[in-house]
Design a protein around this motif. Structure first.
Motif, PDB file in Angstrom:
ATOM      1  N   ALA A 174       0.856  -1.189   0.000  1.00  0.00           N
ATOM      2  CA  ALA A 174       0.000   0.000   0.000  1.00  0.00           C
ATOM      3  C   ALA A 174       0.885   1.229   0.000  1.00  0.00           C
ATOM      4  O   ALA A 174       2.117   1.135  -0.002  1.00  0.00           O
ATOM      5  N   ALA A 175       0.242   2.402   0.028  1.00  0.00           N
ATOM      6  CA  ALA A 175       0.976   3.662   0.031  1.00  0.00           C
ATOM      7  C   ALA A 175       1.866   3.785   1.273  1.00  0.00           C
ATOM      8  O   ALA A 175       2.921   4.404   1.232  1.00  0.00           O
ATOM      9  N   ALA A 176       1.442   3.187   2.371  1.00  0.00           N
ATOM     10  CA  ALA A 176       2.204   3.241   3.620  1.00  0.00           C
ATOM     11  C   ALA A 176       2.462   1.820   4.112  1.00  0.00           C
ATOM     12  O   ALA A 176       1.839   0.869   3.645  1.00  0.00           O
ATOM     13  N   GLY A 177       3.357   1.694   5.049  1.00  0.00           N
ATOM     14  CA  GLY A 177       3.643   0.387   5.636  1.00  0.00           C
ATOM     15  C   GLY A 177       4.489  -0.484   4.729  1.00  0.00           C
ATOM     16  O   GLY A 177       4.735  -0.163   3.574  1.00  0.00           O
ATOM     17  N   GLN A 178       4.934  -1.592   5.271  1.00  0.00           N
ATOM     18  CA  GLN A 178       5.758  -2.543   4.533  1.00  0.00           C
ATOM     19  C   GLN A 178       4.885  -3.521   3.774  1.00  0.00           C
ATOM     20  O   GLN A 178       3.848  -3.941   4.283  1.00  0.00           O
ATOM     21  N   PRO A 179       5.283  -3.927   2.562  1.00  0.00           N
ATOM     22  CA  PRO A 179       4.518  -4.946   1.834  1.00  0.00           C
ATOM     23  C   PRO A 179       4.533  -6.274   2.595  1.00  0.00           C
ATOM     24  O   PRO A 179       5.467  -6.563   3.339  1.00  0.00           O
ATOM     25  N   ALA A 180       3.495  -7.060   2.395  1.00  0.00           N
ATOM     26  CA  ALA A 180       3.413  -8.399   2.987  1.00  0.00           C
ATOM     27  C   ALA A 180       3.578  -9.427   1.879  1.00  0.00           C
ATOM     28  O   ALA A 180       3.062  -9.250   0.778  1.00  0.00           O
ATOM     29  N   GLN A 181       4.300 -10.498   2.162  1.00  0.00           N
ATOM     30  CA  GLN A 181       4.428 -11.624   1.254  1.00  0.00           C
ATOM     31  C   GLN A 181       3.409 -12.661   1.720  1.00  0.00           C
ATOM     32  O   GLN A 181       3.495 -13.165   2.840  1.00  0.00           O
ATOM     33  N   VAL A 182       2.438 -12.955   0.860  1.00  0.00           N
ATOM     34  CA  VAL A 182       1.337 -13.833   1.239  1.00  0.00           C
ATOM     35  C   VAL A 182       1.525 -15.174   0.531  1.00  0.00           C
ATOM     36  O   VAL A 182       1.393 -15.261  -0.687  1.00  0.00           O
TER      37      VAL A 182
END
Length: 192
Positions: free
Chosen positions: A130-138
């Motif tokens: 998203a625009a903020a926060g760290q990406p998640a690997q799902v």
């Protein structure tokens, strides 16, 4: 099945078998419509009813199978199966506002009716950011709800969430590409 329209350069037209789509085209499936879009690279996106998606970018080089695909999911649910690139660069992204899911050759569901974007992975792995926060690997068998503030926790996908997504695109779900690939699926609850 049902009514599907495409809007390009301000003109609306009804979708028929073998319709060609352009970058910046907006595809919208009606109340009881199911629709499957196959790209020249072999990737397939299947639409549930009441789904709207815009083709923001589609670049494909058949020589090395590199591609850069960006789809904007305004509303609804899609089931995507992106073929794997042999040697070239690969970027396949579906986003809803500032929230995105990105893959490198797989199958997954993206649901803009929940979260604002819920992504559940059937096999392989999907990056959700998203625009903020760290990406998640799902990874496979898991899902995440994401907002513009970032993705939430990655959790195992409950059978009822996965089943609701499968039902939403039933009879038109993306066939598995013949190339070797990783699978990804994103899911959401029932339709609103």
């Amino acid at each position: 099945a049902g009514e599907v329209t495409v809007t390009h350069a301000g003109c609306d037209s009804t979708v028929r078998v073998s319709t060609t789509y352009e970058v910046a085209g907006v595809i919208e499936s009606g109340e009881d419509a199911l629709f499957r879009l196959q790209s020249v690279d072999g990737s397939v996106v299947s639409f549930a009813a009441r789904t709207t998606i815009k083709i923001e970018q589609f670049d494909y080089n058949s020589a090395d199978q590199s591609r850069n695909v960006v789809l904007d999911l305004a509303e609804g649910i899609v089931n995507a199966a992106a073929t794997k690139s042999a040697s070239g660069e690969f970027n396949y992204r579906i986003h809803n506002g500032d929230v995105y899911s990105a893959v490198r050759g797989t199958e997954w569901f993206a649901d803009a009716d929940d979260a604002p974007l819920r992504v559940a992975v059937v096999s392989g792995q999907v990056e959700v950011g998203a625009a903020a926060g760290q990406p998640a690997q799902v990874p496979a068998g898991n899902y995440v709800d994401a907002t513009p503030q970032g993705p939430g926790p990655v959790r195992p996908t409950p059978p009822d969430i996965l089943r609701a997504l499968q039902v939403a695109v039933a009879d038109i779900a993306a066939p598995r590409p013949t190339q070797d690939r990783n699978g990804k699926g994103g899911g959401g609850g029932g339709r609103r």
